[in-house]
Design a protein around this motif. Structure first.
Motif, PDB file in Angstrom:
ATOM      1  N   GLY A  20      35.334  42.777  49.620  1.00 12.36           N
ATOM      2  CA  GLY A  20      33.958  42.491  50.035  1.00 12.36           C
ATOM      3  C   GLY A  20      32.944  43.152  49.118  1.00 12.36           C
ATOM      4  O   GLY A  20      31.925  42.548  48.759  1.00 12.36           O
ATOM      5  N   ARG A  21      33.223  44.399  48.721  1.00 12.90           N
ATOM      6  CA  ARG A  21      32.312  45.101  47.802  1.00 12.90           C
ATOM      7  C   ARG A  21      32.303  44.436  46.430  1.00 12.90           C
ATOM      8  O   ARG A  21      31.249  44.346  45.792  1.00 12.90           O
ATOM      9  CB  ARG A  21      32.709  46.583  47.692  1.00 12.90           C
ATOM     10  CG  ARG A  21      32.398  47.389  48.941  1.00 12.90           C
ATOM     11  CD  ARG A  21      32.370  48.889  48.684  1.00 12.90           C
ATOM     12  NE  ARG A  21      33.667  49.425  48.321  1.00 12.90           N
ATOM     13  CZ  ARG A  21      34.590  49.814  49.205  1.00 12.90           C
ATOM     14  NH1 ARG A  21      34.364  49.683  50.506  1.00 12.90           N
ATOM     15  NH2 ARG A  21      35.738  50.322  48.794  1.00 12.90           N
ATOM     16  N   TRP A  22      33.464  43.976  45.966  1.00 14.82           N
ATOM     17  CA  TRP A  22      33.515  43.278  44.677  1.00 14.82           C
ATOM     18  C   TRP A  22      32.663  42.006  44.711  1.00 14.82           C
ATOM     19  O   TRP A  22      31.964  41.708  43.749  1.00 14.82           O
ATOM     20  CB  TRP A  22      34.957  42.908  44.339  1.00 14.82           C
ATOM     21  CG  TRP A  22      35.808  44.050  43.873  1.00 14.82           C
ATOM     22  CD1 TRP A  22      35.435  45.356  43.723  1.00 14.82           C
ATOM     23  CD2 TRP A  22      37.182  43.979  43.479  1.00 14.82           C
ATOM     24  NE1 TRP A  22      36.495  46.104  43.276  1.00 14.82           N
ATOM     25  CE2 TRP A  22      37.576  45.292  43.112  1.00 14.82           C
ATOM     26  CE3 TRP A  22      38.116  42.951  43.406  1.00 14.82           C
ATOM     27  CZ2 TRP A  22      38.870  45.579  42.676  1.00 14.82           C
ATOM     28  CZ3 TRP A  22      39.402  43.234  42.979  1.00 14.82           C
ATOM     29  CH2 TRP A  22      39.770  44.535  42.607  1.00 14.82           C
ATOM     30  N   ILE A  23      32.737  41.272  45.799  1.00 10.72           N
ATOM     31  CA  ILE A  23      31.948  40.029  45.923  1.00 10.72           C
ATOM     32  C   ILE A  23      30.460  40.345  45.767  1.00 10.72           C
ATOM     33  O   ILE A  23      29.726  39.646  45.056  1.00 10.72           O
ATOM     34  CB  ILE A  23      32.229  39.341  47.276  1.00 10.72           C
ATOM     35  CG1 ILE A  23      33.670  38.790  47.296  1.00 10.72           C
ATOM     36  CG2 ILE A  23      31.225  38.206  47.525  1.00 10.72           C
ATOM     37  CD1 ILE A  23      34.118  38.308  48.675  1.00 10.72           C
ATOM     38  N   ASP A  24      30.013  41.437  46.424  1.00  7.11           N
ATOM     39  CA  ASP A  24      28.602  41.833  46.326  1.00  7.11           C
ATOM     40  C   ASP A  24      28.268  42.376  44.936  1.00  7.11           C
ATOM     41  O   ASP A  24      27.250  42.009  44.336  1.00  7.11           O
ATOM     42  CB  ASP A  24      28.281  42.895  47.377  1.00  7.11           C
ATOM     43  CG  ASP A  24      28.296  42.340  48.789  1.00  7.11           C
ATOM     44  OD1 ASP A  24      28.163  41.104  48.938  1.00  7.11           O
ATOM     45  OD2 ASP A  24      28.467  43.129  49.738  1.00  7.11           O
ATOM     46  N   TYR A  25      29.108  43.252  44.418  1.00 10.26           N
ATOM     47  CA  TYR A  25      28.832  43.914  43.136  1.00 10.26           C
ATOM     48  C   TYR A  25      28.743  42.895  41.999  1.00 10.26           C
ATOM     49  O   TYR A  25      27.845  42.971  41.153  1.00 10.26           O
ATOM     50  CB  TYR A  25      29.925  44.946  42.844  1.00 10.26           C
ATOM     51  CG  TYR A  25      29.772  45.623  41.505  1.00 10.26           C
ATOM     52  CD1 TYR A  25      28.848  46.655  41.332  1.00 10.26           C
ATOM     53  CD2 TYR A  25      30.540  45.230  40.411  1.00 10.26           C
ATOM     54  CE1 TYR A  25      28.692  47.282  40.097  1.00 10.26           C
ATOM     55  CE2 TYR A  25      30.392  45.841  39.177  1.00 10.26           C
ATOM     56  CZ  TYR A  25      29.471  46.864  39.023  1.00 10.26           C
ATOM     57  OH  TYR A  25      29.313  47.464  37.797  1.00 10.26           O
ATOM     58  N   PHE A  26      29.666  41.960  41.979  1.00 11.98           N
ATOM     59  CA  PHE A  26      29.696  40.974  40.893  1.00 11.98           C
ATOM     60  C   PHE A  26      28.824  39.745  41.183  1.00 11.98           C
ATOM     61  O   PHE A  26      28.778  38.815  40.382  1.00 11.98           O
ATOM     62  CB  PHE A  26      31.132  40.522  40.622  1.00 11.98           C
ATOM     63  CG  PHE A  26      31.999  41.567  39.981  1.00 11.98           C
ATOM     64  CD1 PHE A  26      31.776  41.978  38.676  1.00 11.98           C
ATOM     65  CD2 PHE A  26      33.042  42.152  40.689  1.00 11.98           C
ATOM     66  CE1 PHE A  26      32.584  42.940  38.074  1.00 11.98           C
ATOM     67  CE2 PHE A  26      33.861  43.114  40.103  1.00 11.98           C
ATOM     68  CZ  PHE A  26      33.620  43.510  38.786  1.00 11.98           C
ATOM     69  N   LYS A  27      28.165  39.757  42.362  1.00 12.52           N
ATOM     70  CA  LYS A  27      27.322  38.610  42.765  1.00 12.52           C
ATOM     71  C   LYS A  27      28.108  37.306  42.622  1.00 12.52           C
ATOM     72  O   LYS A  27      27.685  36.342  41.979  1.00 12.52           O
ATOM     73  CB  LYS A  27      26.031  38.564  41.937  1.00 12.52           C
ATOM     74  CG  LYS A  27      25.143  39.793  42.139  1.00 12.52           C
ATOM     75  CD  LYS A  27      23.870  39.707  41.321  1.00 12.52           C
ATOM     76  CE  LYS A  27      22.900  40.832  41.639  1.00 12.52           C
ATOM     77  NZ  LYS A  27      23.461  42.186  41.436  1.00 12.52           N
ATOM     78  N   CYS A  28      29.238  37.294  43.275  1.00 18.36           N
ATOM     79  CA  CYS A  28      30.191  36.198  43.124  1.00 18.36           C
ATOM     80  C   CYS A  28      30.191  35.298  44.356  1.00 18.36           C
ATOM     81  O   CYS A  28      30.152  35.785  45.495  1.00 18.36           O
ATOM     82  CB  CYS A  28      31.585  36.800  42.912  1.00 18.36           C
ATOM     83  SG  CYS A  28      32.921  35.615  42.939  1.00 18.36           S
ATOM     84  N   GLU A  29      30.244  33.999  44.138  1.00 12.42           N
ATOM     85  CA  GLU A  29      30.464  33.057  45.234  1.00 12.42           C
ATOM     86  C   GLU A  29      31.972  32.985  45.464  1.00 12.42           C
ATOM     87  O   GLU A  29      32.721  32.553  44.583  1.00 12.42           O
ATOM     88  CB  GLU A  29      29.930  31.671  44.869  1.00 12.42           C
ATOM     89  CG  GLU A  29      30.163  30.627  45.948  1.00 12.42           C
ATOM     90  CD  GLU A  29      29.791  29.221  45.491  1.00 12.42           C
ATOM     91  OE1 GLU A  29      30.562  28.291  45.760  1.00 12.42           O
ATOM     92  OE2 GLU A  29      28.735  29.077  44.840  1.00 12.42           O
ATOM     93  N   PHE A  30      32.418  33.436  46.627  1.00  9.25           N
ATOM     94  CA  PHE A  30      33.857  33.505  46.927  1.00  9.25           C
ATOM     95  C   PHE A  30      34.184  32.464  47.985  1.00  9.25           C
ATOM     96  O   PHE A  30      33.655  32.503  49.089  1.00  9.25           O
ATOM     97  CB  PHE A  30      34.231  34.902  47.419  1.00  9.25           C
ATOM     98  CG  PHE A  30      35.713  35.130  47.527  1.00  9.25           C
ATOM     99  CD1 PHE A  30      36.427  35.599  46.439  1.00  9.25           C
ATOM    100  CD2 PHE A  30      36.383  34.877  48.714  1.00  9.25           C
ATOM    101  CE1 PHE A  30      37.798  35.810  46.523  1.00  9.25           C
ATOM    102  CE2 PHE A  30      37.748  35.080  48.819  1.00  9.25           C
ATOM    103  CZ  PHE A  30      38.461  35.551  47.724  1.00  9.25           C
ATOM    104  N   LYS A  31      35.063  31.542  47.622  1.00  8.15           N
ATOM    105  CA  LYS A  31      35.372  30.420  48.508  1.00  8.15           C
ATOM    106  C   LYS A  31      36.853  30.440  48.885  1.00  8.15           C
ATOM    107  O   LYS A  31      37.711  30.623  48.021  1.00  8.15           O
ATOM    108  CB  LYS A  31      35.038  29.104  47.800  1.00  8.15           C
ATOM    109  CG  LYS A  31      35.326  27.851  48.626  1.00  8.15           C
ATOM    110  CD  LYS A  31      35.000  26.607  47.819  1.00  8.15           C
ATOM    111  CE  LYS A  31      35.357  25.341  48.591  1.00  8.15           C
ATOM    112  NZ  LYS A  31      35.152  24.118  47.759  1.00  8.15           N
ATOM    113  N   ILE A  32      37.110  30.255  50.161  1.00 12.84           N
ATOM    114  CA  ILE A  32      38.490  30.093  50.624  1.00 12.84           C
ATOM    115  C   ILE A  32      38.768  28.590  50.620  1.00 12.84           C
ATOM    116  O   ILE A  32      38.115  27.819  51.323  1.00 12.84           O
ATOM    117  CB  ILE A  32      38.674  30.731  52.006  1.00 12.84           C
ATOM    118  CG1 ILE A  32      38.487  32.253  51.873  1.00 12.84           C
ATOM    119  CG2 ILE A  32      40.049  30.414  52.569  1.00 12.84           C
ATOM    120  CD1 ILE A  32      38.219  32.978  53.146  1.00 12.84           C
ATOM    121  N   SER A  33      39.715  28.186  49.789  1.00  8.56           N
ATOM    122  CA  SER A  33      39.892  26.774  49.440  1.00  8.56           C
ATOM    123  C   SER A  33      41.064  26.138  50.192  1.00  8.56           C
ATOM    124  O   SER A  33      41.941  26.822  50.719  1.00  8.56           O
ATOM    125  CB  SER A  33      40.139  26.680  47.927  1.00  8.56           C
ATOM    126  OG  SER A  33      40.443  25.364  47.551  1.00  8.56           O
TER     127      SER A  33
END
Length: 204
Positions: A20-33
């Motif tokens: 969760g912190r990586w998603i915020d830190y890298f400003k990444c759109e994370f999708k469960i496909s």
């Protein structure tokens, strides 16, 4: 819903806060496909106004989901450092993958057999975790049981089997790392991974 709560449905619970912190830190759109037979996960670099995008198949077991997620974040981190100047799975990516896997080793997230397989894989990680048969087999031990699904390597010689698309094959001899299989309708020869999942066709 809080992203960590969502991630806990797919990841080992102790791993979810860091992802969760990586998603915020890298400003990444994370999708469960949805399931993709050809790959477990995918990374897309920023393009045309869109930022970093990672997708991971929803139906992976928690350990496979985590390995795939770290694999894709290593691509993101490598792109931030080098853009397109390095090979996708070159030394820079391998170094980042090793470093980013380390916190999960320190938290003792993985069972002993999976940890051993990851350690071996990290000595020279390949393009895909499913291309390393030792790691793939270790991760598969934690899949939910699947009815009527077999891997090619466990079928007796000359077994008739079919794929999800309906094509029917007969298993023949092993050629180095793959199995020679003949498509019944066309007589064409194909090479199958030992861990390809297939359905046995009952002979009447």
């Amino acid at each position: 819903m809080d992203k960590v709560k969502v991630l806990e449905k797919y990841l080992p619970a102790d791993a979810a806060p860091l992802i969760g912190r990586w998603i915020d830190y890298f400003k990444c759109e994370f999708k469960i496909s949805r399931n993709r037979n050809s790959k477990f996960g995918d990374y897309r670099a920023p393009f045309d106004g869109k930022g970093h995008r990672i997708s991971v198949n929803y139906d992976l077991n928690p350990y496979a989901f985590l390995v795939t997620t770290v694999h894709e974040f290593a691509h993101l981190h490598t792109w931030n450092e080098h853009k397109h100047r390095v090979k996708p799975h070159g030394a820079e990516w391998k170094s980042n993958f090793k470093k980013m896997m380390q916190p999960f080793f320190e938290k003792d997230i993985f069972p002993a057999d999976v940890k051993r397989a990851i350690t071996s894989y990290l000595n020279n990680p390949a393009a895909s975790s499913c291309s390393d048969l030792n790691l793939y087999r270790s991760l598969c031990q934690y899949d939910a049981p699947k009815e009527d699904v077999h891997t090619v390597e466990k079928l007796p010689m000359h077994t008739i089997f079919k794929l999800k698309d309906g094509r029917v094959f007969r298993k023949e001899e092993k050629l180095r790392k793959r199995y020679k299989c003949v498509e019944i309708s066309t007589r064409r020869v194909y090479l199958f991974s030992p861990v390809a999942e297939v359905e046995v066709v009952e002979q009447g």
